[in-house]
Design an enzyme around this catalytic site. Structure first.
Site, PDB file in Angstrom:
ATOM      1  N   HIS A 141      36.483 -27.434  35.646  1.00 17.06           N
ATOM      2  CA  HIS A 141      36.707 -27.562  37.008  1.00 17.06           C
ATOM      3  C   HIS A 141      35.941 -28.435  37.807  1.00 17.06           C
ATOM      4  O   HIS A 141      35.461 -27.685  38.833  1.00 17.06           O
ATOM      5  CB  HIS A 141      37.122 -26.107  37.584  1.00 17.06           C
ATOM      6  CG  HIS A 141      37.962 -25.383  37.103  1.00 17.06           C
ATOM      7  ND1 HIS A 141      38.449 -23.974  37.632  1.00 17.06           N
ATOM      8  CD2 HIS A 141      39.282 -25.712  36.544  1.00 17.06           C
ATOM      9  CE1 HIS A 141      39.709 -23.640  36.975  1.00 17.06           C
ATOM     10  NE2 HIS A 141      40.122 -24.584  36.343  1.00 17.06           N
ATOM     11  N   HIS A 153      42.141 -21.327  41.403  1.00 23.12           N
ATOM     12  CA  HIS A 153      42.272 -22.668  40.440  1.00 23.12           C
ATOM     13  C   HIS A 153      42.666 -23.785  41.369  1.00 23.12           C
ATOM     14  O   HIS A 153      43.578 -23.526  42.189  1.00 23.12           O
ATOM     15  CB  HIS A 153      43.750 -22.195  39.315  1.00 23.12           C
ATOM     16  CG  HIS A 153      43.314 -20.919  38.539  1.00 23.12           C
ATOM     17  ND1 HIS A 153      43.273 -21.466  37.301  1.00 23.12           N
ATOM     18  CD2 HIS A 153      43.106 -19.788  38.599  1.00 23.12           C
ATOM     19  CE1 HIS A 153      42.813 -20.309  36.557  1.00 23.12           C
ATOM     20  NE2 HIS A 153      42.908 -19.139  37.502  1.00 23.12           N
TER      21      HIS A 153
END
Length: 608
Positions: A546, A589
């Site tokens: 990420h 997320h």
């Protein structure tokens, strides 16, 4: 599009409905906007901006159109694309000194849809105050309230079935979700096949007094556990069909627009500039190349939007002459804009697992079923009775960590990083931002908890290594360089052991911890020795993949690269809209927030 509109762009009309792979057919053509990168944000921008039939749009993607490939189209194939260079950039980090100089893969999706074509597809949104913090960093007009309409705009949210509501008490706040957007979000009918998800939620309540989530799309994320939906077609059965930015936004009708060209298997190698321009750098076009030794072609552009992701975007900017002047000049590239923040402020997360042994009950799981029971834990939950000391420790080290990041080339501005840290401290301790996430994953007849510290204080960098777009970048996340990241990860691992020791887990599933196990980390009143947990984590962690922050939206004097309207400082018509603009990690997320950011960018840049 009617015949009058078709006549506006006769060349493009010949390409209507076709995804090109040969840049030679576009050589010398002119576009109002060239978008570099067909991942999450690039696909959104191409779809929304081409809705204006008077604008000619070119979307350039280095990878292929893989929407129908077996490794991509179904979540049952999740992880199979990792390491396959048809679908994954598979970047490698520099050797990491705290892990015996090990190099780590950084999986990033390559192809239309980008990482939405290879990720786990989890839908969550961050605490509202984390989006407000973007505004507090000096980005006028940024807040949860201003982004909320775009959260709703992208969603085609499917309500859970009555059976799902009944079995797992899934609760949805309908006012927080859209139902007319392009991106389908739903609760797969392959979820919730056994008793363990509900028992995990009960264990969170027992161990941390963590309540069940109401809805993680409301901006009220934190300190709880529950079931989350995915980017999937809910009634697609065992196929569990993936919804990516490419399947959602680059539909057949969009592809048929005569003012949109989608070019795949081609890299944008650099931005070209108007000759004789004064003041801010002005892009005049983009250079294209479809192979390392292939011929280079030029397309003209009134505006360039960069959406290549947190690794490729800063590399592309540097190879285009935008970045730290000393780095750019060292590549043999003419410096166009001296912008030291490019490639710095890389912020990534790390994860590792704690596993159970064989359960005594039938878990009802099938191979590849979704891992959709999660917890988002606060500092007060995982560091019980110790959070005030932790705050004092962080605040006393902020200055030192920021200076170390500057000295290591990981931050362009000590003041800028300190300002991030102060907002993080406020959020963690006063707003109760979640600091760790746990995925509860069934593995046949056992299960594991996968934890990661959400809000990394460590900063790294990524830079081009030459002027050649085909050469791998220098990528150094500097994992664990701020010690608090390891402290939180150890606390999360101890928390996982605590979960396995709850009545919900021991009495109902009778499944003890198998990895690392008490033989490797003996039990103590603190759930195991800190140094032993640290060694276990260092020997087994991996990236969460990420990455953010390498073209941060912040004031220029604080190390920022783009302003609050996505424009690159020192340029008149170059914009960045991908995950690289986020200066700090979010307790979520990323995909969901990036969809909303891309929708907002399309609204703003639609006025070009």
């Amino acid at each position: 599009m009617n015949s009058k509109e078709d006549s506006l762009f006769p060349f493009l009309n010949q390409m209507k409905g076709t995804i090109l792979t040969d840049p030679s057919s576009l050589s010398g053509q002119s576009f109002d906007i060239v978008i570099v990168g067909g991942g999450l944000t690039g696909a959104v921008a191409a779809s929304r901006l081409s809705a204006n039939s008077a604008k000619k749009i070119l979307l350039v993607e280095a990878g292929r159109d893989s929407r129908n490939d077996d490794k991509i189209k179904s979540f049952s194939a999740y992880t199979q694309a990792f390491g396959d260079n048809k679908y994954d950039w598979d970047f490698k980090t520099e050797p990491q000194p705290l892990s015996n100089n090990k190099q780590y893969p950084m999986h990033q999706g390559k192809g239309l849809g980008g990482s939405t074509s290879i990720n786990g597809g989890a839908f969550t949104l961050p605490p509202a105050s984390q989006i407000d913090a973007l505004g507090e960093l000096g980005n006028d007009g940024w807040s949860w309230d201003t982004l909320k309409q775009y959260n709703i705009k992208f969603q085609n949210y499917k309500q859970p079935t009555a059976d799902q509501v009944n079995k797992l008490k899934v609760k949805v706040d309908a006012s927080a979700h859209g139902t007319n957007g392009p991106v389908t979000i739903g609760f797969s009918d392959q979820m919730y096949l056994g008793p363990q998800e509900d028992l995990f939620i009960q264990a969170q309540k027992e161990a941390f007094n963590a309540p069940a989530f109401v809805d993680l799309g409301t901006g009220n994320a934190g300190g709880g556990s529950g079931m989350i939906p995915q980017y999937t077609i809910p009634d697609s059965g065992a196929q569990r069909l993936r919804v990516s930015s490419a399947t959602a936004y680059l539909t057949e009708d969009v592809e048929k627009r005569s003012n949109l060209v989608i070019l795949t298997k081609t890299r944008a190698t650099k931005i070209l500039y108007a000759s004789g321009s004064h003041g801010d750098a002005q892009a005049s076009g983009v250079q294209l190349q479809s192979g390392k030794d292939g011929q280079k072609y030029k397309v003209n552009a009134k505006n360039v939007i960069v959406a290549a992701g947190a690794i490729r975007t800063p590399v592309f900017l540097e190879q285009s002459g935008i970045g730290d002047k000393s780095i750019v000049s060292g590549l043999g590239v003419t410096s166009r804009v001296d912008l030291p923040g490019v490639g710095r402020n890389l912020c990534e997360q790390q994860k590792n697992n704690v596993n159970s042994g064989k359960a005594t009950q039938d878990l009802g799981a099938q191979s590849g079923s979704p891992s959709s029971a999660i917890s988002l834990n606060t500092i007060n939950q995982i560091m019980k009775g110790n959070s005030s000391d932790v705050r004092s420790y962080i605040e006393s080290n902020i200055d030192q960590w920021a200076q170390q990041a500057v000295d290591a080339g990981a931050s362009a501005s000590k003041d800028g990083l300190v300002s991030q840290y102060k907002l993080m401290v406020k959020g963690i301790f006063e707003e109760q931002w979640p600091v760790s996430e746990t995925f509860f994953i069934t593995l046949g007849d056992s299960f594991m908890q996968q934890m990661w510290a959400l809000l990394s204080f460590s900063r790294g960098y990524v830079h081009a290594t030459s002027s050649n777009t085909w050469d791998a970048p220098k990528l150094n996340p500097r994992y664990w360089s701020a010690p608090i990241d390891m402290d939180i990860q150890v606390a999360a691992n101890r928390g996982a052991r605590r979960i396995f020791n709850t009545n919900a887990m021991k009495s109902d599933l009778q499944s003890a911890e198998s990895m690392p196990g008490y033989d490797k980390i003996p039990q103590t009143s603190d759930q195991g020795d800190y140094n032993q947990w640290r060694d276990y984590i260092l020997n087994g962690f991996e990236s969460v993949w990420h990455p953010i922050g390498t073209a941060a939206m912040m004031p220029r004097n604080l190390g920022g690269v783009v302003d609050s309207q996505f424009k690159v400082y020192g340029t008149s018509n170059i914009f960045v809209i991908d995950s690289s603009i986020l200066p700090m990690q979010l307790s979520t997320h990323l995909s969901s927030t990036l969809y909303a950011i891309a929708e907002r960018a399309a609204d703003i840049l639609g006025k070009l």
